[in-house]
Motif scaffolding. Structure first.
Motif, PDB file in Angstrom:
ATOM      1  N   THR A 275      32.190 -26.455 -95.595  1.00 20.37           N
ATOM      2  CA  THR A 275      31.629 -25.255 -94.961  1.00 20.37           C
ATOM      3  C   THR A 275      31.178 -24.254 -96.018  1.00 20.37           C
ATOM      4  O   THR A 275      30.056 -23.731 -95.960  1.00 20.37           O
ATOM      5  CB  THR A 275      32.658 -24.613 -94.017  1.00 20.37           C
ATOM      6  N   VAL A 276      32.024 -24.008 -96.992  1.00 17.75           N
ATOM      7  CA  VAL A 276      31.690 -23.035 -98.041  1.00 17.75           C
ATOM      8  C   VAL A 276      30.553 -23.554 -98.929  1.00 17.75           C
ATOM      9  O   VAL A 276      29.646 -22.796 -99.311  1.00 17.75           O
ATOM     10  CB  VAL A 276      32.943 -22.685 -98.870  1.00 17.75           C
ATOM     11  N   ALA A 277      30.562 -24.863 -99.255  1.00 22.33           N
ATOM     12  CA  ALA A 277      29.509 -25.426-100.105  1.00 22.33           C
ATOM     13  C   ALA A 277      28.144 -25.291 -99.432  1.00 22.33           C
ATOM     14  O   ALA A 277      27.155 -24.899-100.074  1.00 22.33           O
ATOM     15  CB  ALA A 277      29.804 -26.893-100.412  1.00 22.33           C
ATOM     16  N   LEU A 278      28.065 -25.618 -98.151  1.00 17.37           N
ATOM     17  CA  LEU A 278      26.792 -25.492 -97.431  1.00 17.37           C
ATOM     18  C   LEU A 278      26.391 -24.027 -97.280  1.00 17.37           C
ATOM     19  O   LEU A 278      25.216 -23.677 -97.410  1.00 17.37           O
ATOM     20  CB  LEU A 278      26.906 -26.162 -96.060  1.00 17.37           C
ATOM     21  N   ALA A 279      27.376 -23.170 -97.008  1.00 22.11           N
ATOM     22  CA  ALA A 279      27.088 -21.734 -96.871  1.00 22.11           C
ATOM     23  C   ALA A 279      26.523 -21.168 -98.165  1.00 22.11           C
ATOM     24  O   ALA A 279      25.583 -20.355 -98.142  1.00 22.11           O
ATOM     25  CB  ALA A 279      28.349 -20.983 -96.461  1.00 22.11           C
ATOM     26  N   ARG A 280      27.058 -21.580 -99.302  1.00 22.43           N
ATOM     27  CA  ARG A 280      26.548 -21.087-100.582  1.00 22.43           C
ATOM     28  C   ARG A 280      25.091 -21.492-100.789  1.00 22.43           C
ATOM     29  O   ARG A 280      24.275 -20.692-101.265  1.00 22.43           O
ATOM     30  CB  ARG A 280      27.428 -21.583-101.729  1.00 22.43           C
ATOM     31  N   GLN A 281      24.757 -22.730-100.432  1.00 20.68           N
ATOM     32  CA  GLN A 281      23.364 -23.173-100.530  1.00 20.68           C
ATOM     33  C   GLN A 281      22.467 -22.357 -99.606  1.00 20.68           C
ATOM     34  O   GLN A 281      21.368 -21.933 -99.992  1.00 20.68           O
ATOM     35  CB  GLN A 281      23.264 -24.657-100.162  1.00 20.68           C
ATOM     36  N   MET A 282      22.921 -22.126 -98.382  1.00 20.37           N
ATOM     37  CA  MET A 282      22.120 -21.390 -97.404  1.00 20.37           C
ATOM     38  C   MET A 282      21.912 -19.943 -97.828  1.00 20.37           C
ATOM     39  O   MET A 282      20.812 -19.398 -97.742  1.00 20.37           O
ATOM     40  CB  MET A 282      22.787 -21.459 -96.031  1.00 20.37           C
ATOM     41  N   VAL A 283      22.970 -19.325 -98.302  1.00 21.72           N
ATOM     42  CA  VAL A 283      22.894 -17.926 -98.742  1.00 21.72           C
ATOM     43  C   VAL A 283      21.948 -17.800 -99.940  1.00 21.72           C
ATOM     44  O   VAL A 283      21.145 -16.861-100.034  1.00 21.72           O
ATOM     45  CB  VAL A 283      24.309 -17.405 -99.078  1.00 21.72           C
ATOM     46  N   GLU A 284      22.014 -18.766-100.850  1.00 19.73           N
ATOM     47  CA  GLU A 284      21.128 -18.741-102.020  1.00 19.73           C
ATOM     48  C   GLU A 284      19.661 -18.859-101.590  1.00 19.73           C
ATOM     49  O   GLU A 284      18.800 -18.097-102.067  1.00 19.73           O
ATOM     50  CB  GLU A 284      21.488 -19.895-102.966  1.00 19.73           C
ATOM     51  N   LEU A 285      19.362 -19.803-100.691  1.00 19.38           N
ATOM     52  CA  LEU A 285      17.979 -19.963-100.232  1.00 19.38           C
ATOM     53  C   LEU A 285      17.500 -18.758 -99.442  1.00 19.38           C
ATOM     54  O   LEU A 285      16.300 -18.469 -99.402  1.00 19.38           O
ATOM     55  CB  LEU A 285      17.847 -21.225 -99.372  1.00 19.38           C
ATOM     56  N   ALA A 286      18.430 -18.053 -98.797  1.00 14.90           N
ATOM     57  CA  ALA A 286      18.070 -16.848 -98.044  1.00 14.90           C
ATOM     58  C   ALA A 286      17.886 -15.634 -98.939  1.00 14.90           C
ATOM     59  O   ALA A 286      17.485 -14.565 -98.468  1.00 14.90           O
ATOM     60  CB  ALA A 286      19.135 -16.556 -96.987  1.00 14.90           C
ATOM     61  N   GLY A 287      18.202 -15.792-100.232  1.00 11.82           N
ATOM     62  CA  GLY A 287      18.005 -14.690-101.176  1.00 11.82           C
ATOM     63  C   GLY A 287      19.087 -13.633-101.124  1.00 11.82           C
ATOM     64  O   GLY A 287      18.857 -12.480-101.522  1.00 11.82           O
ATOM     65  N   LEU A 288      20.272 -14.004-100.674  1.00 14.98           N
ATOM     66  CA  LEU A 288      21.379 -13.047-100.565  1.00 14.98           C
ATOM     67  C   LEU A 288      22.372 -13.273-101.701  1.00 14.98           C
ATOM     68  O   LEU A 288      22.600 -14.406-102.127  1.00 14.98           O
ATOM     69  CB  LEU A 288      22.086 -13.209 -99.217  1.00 14.98           C
ATOM     70  N   SER A 289      22.975 -12.218-102.181  1.00 14.04           N
ATOM     71  CA  SER A 289      23.949 -12.324-103.278  1.00 14.04           C
ATOM     72  C   SER A 289      25.336 -11.948-102.775  1.00 14.04           C
ATOM     73  O   SER A 289      25.787 -10.819-102.939  1.00 14.04           O
ATOM     74  CB  SER A 289      23.534 -11.438-104.454  1.00 14.04           C
ATOM     75  N   VAL A 290      25.965 -12.899-102.121  1.00 13.75           N
ATOM     76  CA  VAL A 290      27.314 -12.711-101.606  1.00 13.75           C
ATOM     77  C   VAL A 290      28.008 -14.064-101.638  1.00 13.75           C
ATOM     78  O   VAL A 290      27.347 -15.100-101.477  1.00 13.75           O
ATOM     79  CB  VAL A 290      27.280 -12.136-100.160  1.00 13.75           C
ATOM     80  N   ASP A 291      29.306 -14.083-101.883  1.00 13.10           N
ATOM     81  CA  ASP A 291      30.050 -15.347-101.916  1.00 13.10           C
ATOM     82  C   ASP A 291      30.645 -15.613-100.532  1.00 13.10           C
ATOM     83  O   ASP A 291      31.507 -14.851-100.068  1.00 13.10           O
ATOM     84  CB  ASP A 291      31.158 -15.294-102.954  1.00 13.10           C
ATOM     85  N   PRO A 292      30.202 -16.679 -99.848  1.00 12.17           N
ATOM     86  CA  PRO A 292      30.737 -16.974 -98.520  1.00 12.17           C
ATOM     87  C   PRO A 292      32.251 -17.153 -98.480  1.00 12.17           C
ATOM     88  O   PRO A 292      32.875 -16.881 -97.450  1.00 12.17           O
ATOM     89  CB  PRO A 292      30.022 -18.270 -98.138  1.00 12.17           C
ATOM     90  N   ALA A 293      32.847 -17.600 -99.588  1.00 12.43           N
ATOM     91  CA  ALA A 293      34.305 -17.759 -99.605  1.00 12.43           C
ATOM     92  C   ALA A 293      34.994 -16.411 -99.382  1.00 12.43           C
ATOM     93  O   ALA A 293      36.000 -16.320 -98.663  1.00 12.43           O
ATOM     94  CB  ALA A 293      34.756 -18.378-100.924  1.00 12.43           C
ATOM     95  N   ASP A 294      34.446 -15.357 -99.983  1.00 12.65           N
ATOM     96  CA  ASP A 294      35.018 -14.018 -99.796  1.00 12.65           C
ATOM     97  C   ASP A 294      34.813 -13.541 -98.362  1.00 12.65           C
ATOM     98  O   ASP A 294      35.704 -12.909 -97.771  1.00 12.65           O
ATOM     99  CB  ASP A 294      34.359 -13.023-100.763  1.00 12.65           C
ATOM    100  N   VAL A 295      33.645 -13.823 -97.801  1.00  7.48           N
ATOM    101  CA  VAL A 295      33.355 -13.408 -96.426  1.00  7.48           C
ATOM    102  C   VAL A 295      34.262 -14.139 -95.440  1.00  7.48           C
ATOM    103  O   VAL A 295      34.773 -13.548 -94.489  1.00  7.48           O
ATOM    104  CB  VAL A 295      31.865 -13.656 -96.099  1.00  7.48           C
ATOM    105  N   LEU A 296      34.498 -15.428 -95.687  1.00  3.37           N
ATOM    106  CA  LEU A 296      35.399 -16.194 -94.825  1.00  3.37           C
ATOM    107  C   LEU A 296      36.806 -15.612 -94.859  1.00  3.37           C
ATOM    108  O   LEU A 296      37.457 -15.450 -93.817  1.00  3.37           O
ATOM    109  CB  LEU A 296      35.417 -17.662 -95.268  1.00  3.37           C
ATOM    110  N   ALA A 297      37.260 -15.263 -96.062  1.00  3.86           N
ATOM    111  CA  ALA A 297      38.609 -14.700 -96.212  1.00  3.86           C
ATOM    112  C   ALA A 297      38.736 -13.332 -95.559  1.00  3.86           C
ATOM    113  O   ALA A 297      39.831 -12.933 -95.135  1.00  3.86           O
ATOM    114  CB  ALA A 297      38.973 -14.615 -97.691  1.00  3.86           C
ATOM    115  N   SER A 298      37.614 -12.606 -95.426  1.00  2.00           N
ATOM    116  CA  SER A 298      37.658 -11.244 -94.888  1.00  2.00           C
ATOM    117  C   SER A 298      37.845 -11.190 -93.373  1.00  2.00           C
ATOM    118  O   SER A 298      38.182 -10.136 -92.823  1.00  2.00           O
ATOM    119  CB  SER A 298      36.362 -10.507 -95.249  1.00  2.00           C
ATOM    120  N   GLY A 299      37.583 -12.307 -92.683  1.00  2.87           N
ATOM    121  CA  GLY A 299      37.677 -12.308 -91.221  1.00  2.87           C
ATOM    122  C   GLY A 299      36.385 -11.959 -90.514  1.00  2.87           C
ATOM    123  O   GLY A 299      36.303 -12.025 -89.283  1.00  2.87           O
ATOM    124  N   GLN A 300      35.334 -11.591 -91.283  1.00  2.00           N
ATOM    125  CA  GLN A 300      34.069 -11.207 -90.650  1.00  2.00           C
ATOM    126  C   GLN A 300      33.410 -12.379 -89.918  1.00  2.00           C
ATOM    127  O   GLN A 300      32.746 -12.192 -88.894  1.00  2.00           O
ATOM    128  CB  GLN A 300      33.107 -10.669 -91.707  1.00  2.00           C
TER     129      GLN A 300
END
Length: 429
Positions: A275-300
């Motif tokens: 989940t995190v590996a695919l999310a990182r690829q998606m976030v990168e292609l979307a041009g966003l600078s955020v680590d999905p692992a941190d977002v997952l841990a936050s509960g958002q």
């Protein structure tokens, strides 16, 4: 558009010639309008299977299938759009935690999904385990939900690449499903038509995948990345292992429960990793600078999941369906689990009612298999290996027969070498 003769196009491909773009455009359009007969298209598909297609032919075929229907316009969505497609596997519930996670990272994910056929489960079947949840949204509802929440999982409309729907059904009954050009065009025509700006492909390889060989999976991934890039969609692909089921749960409701565990900060390590590996690829292609692992841990991501389910009429707090009958398979020897073959587990879940043999068949929300021992784990005699769920107990014998030999136990102390979950990343250029 010029008029061609279907038999001339069949002969050309039969003799190994490269079809011209105009020929491809005509034959797809004429077939969609029922002017090319089923037996003629069957012959052409077999010629393509046997002789292959050039990159230009595949691109023209894909474009023609897109143009057979409507292209969605997501330009009104204020977030960058990015989607993911998986070629399907056993226990592959990744879309469920992935969509809200990437949305919580700031993207909009228009996940148009399908129902399962055979041993690979469908995302819509899983989601329909949730009380009240509806798969069908109008284009306006989908756009509104993407704009407000950034997350949609829903069914594709009938007017999205309708040529693909006809061709897929024909390929299924003519022994031409395995054509890599046709697989690539089928997947990419739908994904490009949905209007996303970026796309990450999860191409499975292994016993439980459609592609059993790594070289075939890599060829498919490269072909699809090239098709997306040609159409202006930022595209990348991950080759991921499907020799072992993903996670513990294989079914519908039990995969929803496992996905919610991941969103809550738990869940099986392999499901979280992918989940995190695919999310990182998606976030990168979307041009966003955020680590999905941190977002997952936050509960958002969990907040986004609950909002997405509620927006489509579902109750995120409703109890999920449970089976009326269960059966447990225990170890008859002690040692360490050396292998757990994904294919027989998928077949067992299918036989229990979690999947369907034909599109019109219903599925049981509560049916499935829990894999209670994964490769590398030590087991003792009598320890549970599988728990089978169904509402129709006469299905147990066939499912148990499938699972016979699915797990291999090696002597205690044996070192188990498991393949990497993410085996390669394929990008454009």
């Amino acid at each position: 558009m010029s008029t061609f003769a279907a038999v001339d196009i069949i002969r050309a491909k039969r003799d190994g010639q490269e079809l011209r773009t105009e020929q491809i455009q005509w034959v797809i359009d004429a077939y969609t309008r029922h002017e090319v007969a089923e037996e003629q298209m069957s012959a052409l598909l077999m010629a393509i299977l046997l002789n292959g297609m050039s990159g230009a032919e595949i691109a023209a075929w894909t474009t023609a299938m897109i143009e057979s229907g409507r292209r969605m316009d997501l330009s009104a969505v204020p977030r960058p759009t990015v989607d993911k497609h998986s070629t399907g596997g056993v226990g592959d519930k990744i879309s469920l935690p992935l969509v809200p996670l990437v949305a919580a990272c700031g993207a909009a994910v228009p996940q148009l999904s399908g129902r399962g056929l055979g041993h690979t489960g469908g995302t819509l079947d899983k989601m329909e385990s949730i009380a009240g949840w509806r798969a069908t949204l109008s284009p306006q509802e989908m756009t509104d939900q993407l704009s407000t929440l950034g997350a949609v999982i829903c069914a594709a409309s009938e007017d999205l690449a309708p040529a693909d729907r006809k061709l897929y059904a024909l390929r299924d009954v003519t022994g031409t499903v395995e054509s890599i050009p046709m697989i690539a065009a089928s997947i990419m025509s739908k994904k490009i038509a949905e209007g996303t700006s970026a796309l990450v492909l999860d191409v499975k390889v292994g016993t439980g995948a459609f592609m059993k060989r790594a070289d075939h999976a890599a060829e498919l991934a490269r072909t699809m990345v090239e098709l997306g890039t040609r159409e202006g969609v930022r595209t990348s692909a991950l080759l991921t292992d499907m020799s072992t089921p993903l996670g513990v749960a294989v079914g519908n409701a039990i995969e929803v429960a496992e996905s919610v565990e991941v969103l809550a900060g738990g869940g099986p390590a392999d499901v979280v990793e992918l989940t995190v590996a695919l999310a990182r690829q998606m976030v990168e292609l979307a041009g966003l600078s955020v680590d999905p692992a941190d977002v997952l841990a936050s509960g958002q991501a969990m907040d986004c999941w609950r909002a997405m389910v509620s927006a489509q009429g579902g109750d995120p707090d409703a109890p999920l369906p449970t089976p009326r009958f269960r059966e447990v398979v225990v170890a008859d020897e002690a040692g360490v689990v050396a292998e757990l073959d994904a294919l027989p587990v998928g077949l067992a879940a299918w036989r229990l009612g979690a999947g369907r043999a034909r599109k019109e068949h219903a599925v049981q929300a509560a049916a499935g298999v829990l894999c209670l021992a994964k490769p590398g784990q030590t087991v003792r005699i009598g320890q549970p290996l599988f728990e089978l769920h169904t509402n129709t107990p006469d299905k147990f014998p066939a499912a148990l027969a499938d699972l016979d030999g699915a797990i291999r136990i090696a002597p205690a102390g044996t070192t188990v070498h498991r393949p990497a979950l993410v085996q390669d990343v394929i990008t454009a250029g």
